[in-house]
Design a protein around this motif. Structure first.
Motif, PDB file in Angstrom:
ATOM      1  N   UNK A  61      -9.566  53.863 102.514  1.00 29.62           N
ATOM      2  CA  UNK A  61     -10.105  52.890 103.477  1.00 29.62           C
ATOM      3  C   UNK A  61     -11.075  51.899 102.852  1.00 29.62           C
ATOM      4  N   UNK A  62     -11.804  52.330 101.821  1.00 29.98           N
ATOM      5  CA  UNK A  62     -12.725  51.399 101.163  1.00 29.98           C
ATOM      6  C   UNK A  62     -11.963  50.253 100.510  1.00 29.98           C
ATOM      7  N   UNK A  63     -10.852  50.571  99.860  1.00 31.22           N
ATOM      8  CA  UNK A  63     -10.039  49.526  99.237  1.00 31.22           C
ATOM      9  C   UNK A  63      -9.481  48.578 100.300  1.00 31.22           C
ATOM     10  N   UNK A  64      -9.001  49.145 101.413  1.00 28.14           N
ATOM     11  CA  UNK A  64      -8.456  48.310 102.485  1.00 28.14           C
ATOM     12  C   UNK A  64      -9.517  47.379 103.045  1.00 28.14           C
ATOM     13  N   UNK A  65     -10.700  47.921 103.325  1.00 33.15           N
ATOM     14  CA  UNK A  65     -11.777  47.102 103.904  1.00 33.15           C
ATOM     15  C   UNK A  65     -12.173  45.964 102.976  1.00 33.15           C
ATOM     16  N   UNK A  66     -12.404  46.285 101.717  1.00 35.29           N
ATOM     17  CA  UNK A  66     -12.836  45.251 100.773  1.00 35.29           C
ATOM     18  C   UNK A  66     -11.778  44.159 100.648  1.00 35.29           C
ATOM     19  N   UNK A  67     -10.526  44.551 100.510  1.00 38.26           N
ATOM     20  CA  UNK A  67      -9.449  43.572 100.362  1.00 38.26           C
ATOM     21  C   UNK A  67      -9.309  42.705 101.599  1.00 38.26           C
ATOM     22  N   UNK A  68      -9.409  43.318 102.771  1.00 35.54           N
ATOM     23  CA  UNK A  68      -9.293  42.556 104.022  1.00 35.54           C
ATOM     24  C   UNK A  68     -10.439  41.561 104.177  1.00 35.54           C
ATOM     25  N   UNK A  69     -11.648  42.022 103.906  1.00 41.33           N
ATOM     26  CA  UNK A  69     -12.808  41.142 104.067  1.00 41.33           C
ATOM     27  C   UNK A  69     -12.734  39.955 103.104  1.00 41.33           C
ATOM     28  N   UNK A  70     -12.207  40.194 101.909  1.00 42.86           N
ATOM     29  CA  UNK A  70     -12.099  39.110 100.922  1.00 42.86           C
ATOM     30  C   UNK A  70     -10.960  38.138 101.250  1.00 42.86           C
ATOM     31  N   UNK A  71      -9.816  38.655 101.694  1.00 42.68           N
ATOM     32  CA  UNK A  71      -8.628  37.815 101.851  1.00 42.68           C
ATOM     33  C   UNK A  71      -8.466  37.220 103.240  1.00 42.68           C
ATOM     34  N   UNK A  72      -8.848  37.965 104.277  1.00 39.98           N
ATOM     35  CA  UNK A  72      -8.498  37.554 105.632  1.00 39.98           C
ATOM     36  C   UNK A  72      -9.162  36.254 106.099  1.00 39.98           C
ATOM     37  N   UNK A  73     -10.480  36.069 105.938  1.00 36.11           N
ATOM     38  CA  UNK A  73     -11.080  34.836 106.476  1.00 36.11           C
ATOM     39  C   UNK A  73     -10.468  33.555 105.909  1.00 36.11           C
ATOM     40  N   UNK A  74     -10.332  33.395 104.585  1.00 35.28           N
ATOM     41  CA  UNK A  74      -9.698  32.155 104.113  1.00 35.28           C
ATOM     42  C   UNK A  74      -8.233  32.042 104.538  1.00 35.28           C
ATOM     43  N   UNK A  75      -7.513  33.184 104.585  1.00 27.90           N
ATOM     44  CA  UNK A  75      -6.108  33.136 105.019  1.00 27.90           C
ATOM     45  C   UNK A  75      -5.999  32.710 106.469  1.00 27.90           C
ATOM     46  N   UNK A  76      -6.906  33.183 107.325  1.00 28.40           N
ATOM     47  CA  UNK A  76      -6.865  32.791 108.733  1.00 28.40           C
ATOM     48  C   UNK A  76      -7.204  31.323 108.926  1.00 28.40           C
ATOM     49  N   UNK A  77      -8.112  30.806 108.118  1.00 24.62           N
ATOM     50  CA  UNK A  77      -8.448  29.386 108.248  1.00 24.62           C
ATOM     51  C   UNK A  77      -7.258  28.500 107.871  1.00 24.62           C
ATOM     52  N   UNK A  78      -6.389  29.001 107.011  1.00 19.83           N
ATOM     53  CA  UNK A  78      -5.208  28.238 106.614  1.00 19.83           C
ATOM     54  C   UNK A  78      -4.026  28.455 107.552  1.00 19.83           C
ATOM     55  N   UNK A  79      -3.772  29.723 107.967  1.00 18.57           N
ATOM     56  CA  UNK A  79      -2.538  30.043 108.688  1.00 18.57           C
ATOM     57  C   UNK A  79      -2.762  30.772 110.006  1.00 18.57           C
ATOM     58  N   UNK A  80      -4.004  30.862 110.490  1.00 17.33           N
ATOM     59  CA  UNK A  80      -4.255  31.534 111.755  1.00 17.33           C
ATOM     60  C   UNK A  80      -3.981  33.030 111.677  1.00 17.33           C
ATOM     61  N   UNK A  81      -3.426  33.605 112.780  1.00 20.43           N
ATOM     62  CA  UNK A  81      -3.183  35.049 112.797  1.00 20.43           C
ATOM     63  C   UNK A  81      -2.109  35.453 111.794  1.00 20.43           C
ATOM     64  N   UNK A  82      -1.231  34.530 111.407  1.00 23.65           N
ATOM     65  CA  UNK A  82      -0.269  34.832 110.345  1.00 23.65           C
ATOM     66  C   UNK A  82      -0.998  35.140 109.043  1.00 23.65           C
ATOM     67  N   UNK A  83      -2.091  34.424 108.786  1.00 21.09           N
ATOM     68  CA  UNK A  83      -2.895  34.705 107.602  1.00 21.09           C
ATOM     69  C   UNK A  83      -3.492  36.104 107.641  1.00 21.09           C
TER      70      UNK A  83
END
Length: 496
Positions: free
Chosen positions: A370-392
């Protein structure tokens, strides 16, 4: 009355999960038609907060109970001393959480985006959810499958009925759906305690310090692990709320909940039915016997989970039109394929690889996935969402789960050398991919009847391909059916 066999208990447990998941499936259809995306998003956010609170305050108790309460020498096959300690710790945790929730409510302080007035409801949700989980865990340890069946089915039916009345008749919206779940869980817990004589034998106020200390020593590392695990599973909702808003939580969670009630259900059912056997095998016969149980469990999980994920991905447009309200369909058809991949990988980690850490009591290793999942999500999700919304967000989730799976696979093989790439697993992959290739040209045909027909045809095609590839378990199952046995014999006679 004779005690049901482990096979019978597994069948009853699976039936309970199937019925309750079916009711939850109906609930998803109802809520996406009765609630607007913003309301459904609020319902999902409150539920996620309650589950996160439950994970932090209580889930370690459930896992510790599942691992330590079994005692074959006792009349109910449960150690009363350890059970008293578990109930005492549950009560203590309830007091702490209730005090914190009431303090935040009185001071008007929100938490995790939840308004202070809703925090007592969140606490009640967490209390009843974990009380029901403890009852169900003990029923499974005791192999009281019918108790588990009644509990799971009653909770699913009552939560939907009460929620629909509150939403449709009184206009309570998301709050009505939440109270429906809380009321149902509380009613089932009360009935379970009153009707089962086992609970009247316990005296939590007489819990001994030695048992309390032992439970805390084993469970303390699980507090972080459980919080991280549940945090990793619900962090997407909080990230979406922070970047895109509550309405987009609804758009994302509708397909995510669909996968929870289909793909995740299949994987969880296998885990729940196999876990008692896994514990007993390890305690009685050692690591090699437990490894065989895990190997068989993995074949079942992959054999059912992989074709489900591929089928949902290929038929995503038709499934979205069939099951969701109009406001949800476009986004659901876009993100279902990616969420299917993420859900499959997450289930393989949670229900297979992490079982190695749990059975070997390497609780600190359970913090890693879960630590790996959390760190990866926090790093990748915000910029991806700003570009592609919920698809990001869906793209970030699938990437995070892939990384988590890879690391967990390496760690689990160090603890228990299991073979994950074998001739049988390759046959499963080939059959599932072949099924997806057959269905892909049909994905543009929507409508209830075509979609249901394609789902059925996909299942038949997958089964036929498994038989064509001589997949062992499928051939054994086919030989129990007279028509299939005759066809297989005829096919074998024609081979050179």
């Amino acid at each position: 009355m004779s005690t049901p066999s482990l096979t019978s208990n597994a069948a009853i447990t699976t039936a309970a999960l199937a019925i309750s998941s079916g009711m939850n499936f109906v609930a998803l259809f109802v809520w996406t038609h009765l609630l607007q995306p913003a309301e459904f998003g609020t319902f999902s956010l409150v539920s996620a907060t309650a589950l996160l609170l439950s994970a932090f305050a209580f889930e370690w108790l459930r896992l510790t109970s599942a691992r330590t309460l079994f005692d074959a020498t006792q009349p109910y096959e449960i150690s009363p001393a350890r059970a008293n300690a578990m109930l005492a710790l549950y009560a203590a945790c309830c007091c702490v959480v209730a005090g914190a929730a009431m303090l935040l409510w009185a001071c008007g302080i929100s938490a995790l985006g939840i308004p202070p007035g809703v925090l007592p409801v969140v606490a009640a949700f967490a209390f009843t959810e974990m009380a029901l989980s403890l009852i169900n865990t003990i029923s499974r340890i005791r192999t009281e499958a019918w108790q588990y069946f009644a509990s799971m089915v009653a909770r699913s039916i009552l939560s939907l009925l009460v929620g629909v009345v509150l939403v449709a008749s009184f206009g309570y919206g998301a709050t009505g759906a939440i109270w429906g779940t809380v009321t149902a869980q509380a009613a089932v817990v009360l009935a379970g305690v009153v009707l089962d004589r086992f609970w009247r034998t316990l005296r939590p106020w007489q819990a001994r310090k030695a048992e309390l200390g032992a439970a805390l020593r084993l469970g303390a590392p699980l507090i972080g692990s459980c919080t991280l695990t549940y945090g990793a599973s619900v962090v997407d909702r909080f990230l979406i709320a922070g970047v895109l808003g509550a309405a987009e939580i609804g758009h994302y969670m509708a397909p995510a909940d669909l996968l929870q009630k289909t793909l995740v259900f299949v994987m969880m059912a296998i885990n729940l039915t196999a876990y008692p056997t896994l514990v007993r095998s390890y305690e009685r016969d050692g690591s090699a016997a437990a490894g065989r149980v895990l190997q068989n469990s993995f074949l079942l999980q992959l054999g059912l989970g992989l074709p489900a994920a591929i089928g949902i991905a290929v038929l995503a447009p038709g499934i979205a039109d069939l099951l969701f309200g109009e406001a949800y369909r476009d986004q659901a058809s876009r993100i279902l394929p990616l969420l299917g991949i993420a859900s499959l990988l997450r289930c393989l980690v949670t229900f297979q690889l992490a079982m190695v850490f749990q059975i070997k009591k390497r609780m600190k290793l359970m913090l890693v996935p879960p630590a790996i999942t959390l760190v990866t999500m926090v790093l990748l999700a915000p910029p991806a969402m700003r570009l592609w919304g919920v698809l990001g967000m869906a793209m970030a989730a699938s990437t995070a789960q892939f990384v988590t799976f890879a690391v967990s696979l390496v760690l689990s093989k160090r603890e228990m050398p299991l073979a994950f790439v074998t001739g049988e697993t390759l046959k499963i992959a080939a059959a599932a991919i072949g099924m997806g290739a057959l269905l892909y040209p049909l994905r543009g045909l929507h409508g209830a009847l075509p979609t249901l027909s394609f789902i059925a045809a996909g299942g038949i095609a997958y089964g036929a391909l498994l038989l064509a590839f001589q997949f062992g378990p499928a051939c054994k199952a086919a030989h129990r059916v007279p028509i299939l046995r005759a066809l297989l014999a005829r096919s074998a006679s024609r081979r050179p």
